[in-house]
Design an enzyme around this catalytic site. Structure first.
Site, PDB file in Angstrom:
ATOM      1  N   GLY A  58       0.827  -1.209   0.000  1.00  0.00           N
ATOM      2  CA  GLY A  58       0.000   0.000   0.000  1.00  0.00           C
ATOM      3  C   GLY A  58       0.857   1.252   0.000  1.00  0.00           C
ATOM      4  O   GLY A  58       0.507   2.260  -0.619  1.00  0.00           O
ATOM      5  N   SER A  93      -3.234   9.405   8.510  1.00  0.00           N
ATOM      6  CA  SER A  93      -2.612   8.399   7.650  1.00  0.00           C
ATOM      7  C   SER A  93      -1.305   8.944   7.113  1.00  0.00           C
ATOM      8  O   SER A  93      -1.286   9.919   6.371  1.00  0.00           O
ATOM      9  CB  SER A  93      -3.536   8.040   6.479  1.00  0.00           C
ATOM     10  OG  SER A  93      -2.799   7.361   5.481  1.00  0.00           O
ATOM     11  N   ASP A 132       0.600  -0.676  12.918  1.00  0.00           N
ATOM     12  CA  ASP A 132       1.197  -1.906  12.391  1.00  0.00           C
ATOM     13  C   ASP A 132       1.496  -2.931  13.479  1.00  0.00           C
ATOM     14  O   ASP A 132       1.677  -4.120  13.186  1.00  0.00           O
ATOM     15  CB  ASP A 132       2.500  -1.587  11.639  1.00  0.00           C
ATOM     16  CG  ASP A 132       2.224  -0.931  10.288  1.00  0.00           C
ATOM     17  OD1 ASP A 132       1.107  -1.081   9.769  1.00  0.00           O
ATOM     18  OD2 ASP A 132       3.128  -0.254   9.768  1.00  0.00           O
ATOM     19  N   ARG A 161      -7.867  -7.345   9.550  1.00  0.00           N
ATOM     20  CA  ARG A 161      -7.045  -7.845  10.662  1.00  0.00           C
ATOM     21  C   ARG A 161      -7.858  -8.093  11.933  1.00  0.00           C
ATOM     22  O   ARG A 161      -7.498  -8.959  12.731  1.00  0.00           O
ATOM     23  CB  ARG A 161      -5.882  -6.872  10.928  1.00  0.00           C
ATOM     24  CG  ARG A 161      -4.801  -6.971   9.872  1.00  0.00           C
ATOM     25  CD  ARG A 161      -3.620  -6.060  10.107  1.00  0.00           C
ATOM     26  NE  ARG A 161      -2.569  -6.388   9.142  1.00  0.00           N
ATOM     27  CZ  ARG A 161      -1.535  -5.609   8.871  1.00  0.00           C
ATOM     28  NH1 ARG A 161      -1.396  -4.441   9.484  1.00  0.00           N
ATOM     29  NH2 ARG A 161      -0.625  -5.982   7.997  1.00  0.00           N
TER      30      ARG A 161
END
Length: 407
Positions: A65, A137, A291, A322
Site C-alpha cells: 500500500g 494516515s 502496524d 485484521r
C-alpha cells in the site's frame, strides 16, 4: 522514490529484502531510474524531478500500500500517463483517500469504483493545496507532500493526529524545502523548468525496522528467561509509542547507544522476559501503533488484564481484515475474544492457557508473524498455513525466530 527523483547516484545501505521494498525498486526501475542491487546495498541513479519516463507496462506495487499510495503522488505530477496495479489483496484496499486530494491538485485519476486499484493516472501541472486530513494516515500525507514537489507554490498538509514522519525527514535530507508548524507540514514545489529546485543524491544507512523488531520484543517478553539485544533499530519518535506501550505494560526494554544519523534516530534494544500487565489501546495511540496492533492483540491471552483495542476500524482495510483474522485465530487457540467493529477485547491469563492450533493468516504477513510468537508460548504445536506471506516485510523471519528460540 526520492533517489529516483534526485540528480546523481544515491547509495542506500542495509536495504530491506522485504517484498514490499523490492516492489518499489521494480516500479522505480520501470519509470527509468537506474537501480543496481548488491546484496543489501542499493544504488539508485536519478535524472532529476522531471527525469522519470512513462512505463510501457502497468507498474506493479505487489502487496505494498505504501508503494502504491506514495507513487500515486509522484506520478500525479509527471508529464505522462501511468497505470498502477497490485496483487489481489492490494486491489481491495481503499485508494479514494489519495485519489481525492491528488484530484484537487489537478491530476486526472481513474480507479475501479473510483476507490480501488488498478489506478490510471494522467499527470498534470499540479496546483498547491492546503489539505486538512480527515483521518490520520502517514501514507496519504506522504502522497500529497510528494505531489507537492511538482506543484507551483506551497502545499500544506494538516494531520488530525501525529503520524510517522519518515517522508518529511527524507524530503529534507534530499534537499526539499520543508516547514513544520505543529501538525501542519508544508513543502515548496521544486519549480517548473527553471532549474530553481532539485533534489540531490545521498548516501544513506537505512535503520532497522521497529515494526519488525516488535515480534522479537514480544517473544522475549513472553518467555521468562529471555535476554536479547537488537542492533541498529530505527527509533524515530513517531514510531516509539509502541516501546512506551510495552514498558507501561511491564516489559523490560532498555535503549542503548542512541545516535542521530541523517535525520533518523537509531539505537540498540535490550529486552528481557517480563510479566505483562495488558491494558487498553485507543484514541490518538492508534495511528502510532497501527502496524503493531496484531502482535499486541495476540499477546492479550498471556497478559494479566488482557488487551482491549478500540478506535482501530482502519485494521479492517489492511492487508486483510485484521480484526476478523485476529479474532478467528485467537479463538482457534482457545482465547476468549470479543470482536467489535473498531477493535477487539482479548481476555487475559485467567481465561485459560492458549493451546496450539492451525492458523489461517489470510495472506497477511503481520498475522502470520504475530501467531508464530503466540505459538511459541502456547501449549503443544501451532501450524501456520501459507507462512511464506511473512516475506512481504520480513523474508527471514522464521529463520531468525528459530535461531533465537532455544529448545
Amino acid at each position: 522514490m526520492l533517489a529516483g527523483l534526485a540528480e546523481g547516484t544515491s547509495e542506500l545501505r542495509h536495504f530491506s529484502a522485504a517484498a514490499d521494498c523490492q516492489s518499489t525498486l521494480e516500479c522505480m526501475s520501470a519509470l527509468g531510474a537506474e537501480v543496481k542491487i548488491e546484496k543489501d546495498l542499493v544504488k539508485v541513479t536519478g535524472r532529476g524531478p522531471r527525469g522519470l519516463k512513462s512505463s510501457r507496462r502497468a507498474l506493479d506495487a505487489g502487496n505494498s500500500g505504501t508503494t502504491m499510495r506514495l507513487l500515486a503522488g509522484i506520478l500525479a505530477g509527471q508529464e505522462f500517463s501511468s497505470k498502477l496495479t497490485g496483487d489481489e489483496s492490494l486491489q481491495k484496499r481503499p485508494m479514494k483517500r489519495v485519489i481525492a486530494p491528488l484530484r484537487e491538485m489537478g491530476a486526472e485519476i481513474r480507479g475501479r469504483d473510483d476507490n480501488f486499484a488498478p489506478l490510471e493516472i494522467r499527470g498534470a501541472n499540479l496546483k498547491a493545496i492546503d489539505f486538512k486530513m480527515s483521518m490520520a494516515s502517514a501514507q496519504v500525507k506522504s502522497a500529497v507532500l510528494l505531489a507537492g514537489l511538482f506543484a507551483e507554490g506551497e502545499t500544506s498538509v494538516t494531520e488530525p493526529a501525529r503520524t510517522r514522519d519518515h517522508t518529511e525527514l527524507a524530503l529534507e535530507e534530499f534537499g526539499a524545502s520543508i516547514e513544520k508548524h505543529g501538525r501542519t507540514i508544508k513543502v515548496h514545489g521544486l519549480g517548473h523548468g527553471n532549474g530553481s529546485g532539485k533534489l540531490a543524491a545521498k548516501s544513506l544507512d537505512v535503520p532497522g525496522d521497529l515494526s519488525s523488531a516488535v515480534f522479537f520484543i514480544a517473544a522475549a517478553s513472553l518467555l521468562p528467561d529471555s535476554n536479547i539485544l537488537i542492533h541498529n533499530v530505527g527509533l524515530n519518535p513517531t514510531r516509539t509509542a509502541i516501546l512506551d506501550l510495552f514498558v507501561s505494560m511491564g516489559a523490560s526494554i532498555h535503549v542503548l547507544g542512541l545516535k542521530s544519523t541523517q535525520g533518523e534516530i537509531i539505537g540498540d534494544l535490550a529486552v528481557k522476559g517480563a510479566s505483562l500487565k495488558g491494558g487498553v489501546i485507543a484514541g490518538e495511540q492508534i495511528p502510532l501503533v497501527i502496524d503493531e496492533l496484531p502482535m499486541l492483540a495476540a499477546l492479550g491471552p498471556f497478559t494479566e488484564e488482557g488487551i482491549e483495542i478500540s478506535d482501530a476500524a482502519e485494521l479492517r482495510v489492511k492487508e486483510s481484515d485484521r480484526i476478523a483474522a485476529l479474532a478467528e485465530n485467537l479463538r482457534r487457540m482457545g482465547a476468549t475474544v470479543e470482536e467489535r467493529p473498531d477493535g477487539l477485547k482479548v481476555a487475559g491469563r485467567r481465561a485459560g492457557k492458549l493451546r496450539g492450533a492451525e492458523i489461517e493468516p489470510r495472506g497477511d504477513h503481520r498475522i502470520a508473524m504475530a501467531f508464530a510468537v503466540a505459538g511459541l508460548a502456547a501449549e503443544s504445536n501451532t501450524v501456520i498455513r501459507d507462512a511464506d506471506c511473512a516475506a512481504v516485510s520480513f523474508p527471514t523471519f522464521f529463520q531468525e525466530l528459530n535461531h533465537l528460540a532455544e529448545r
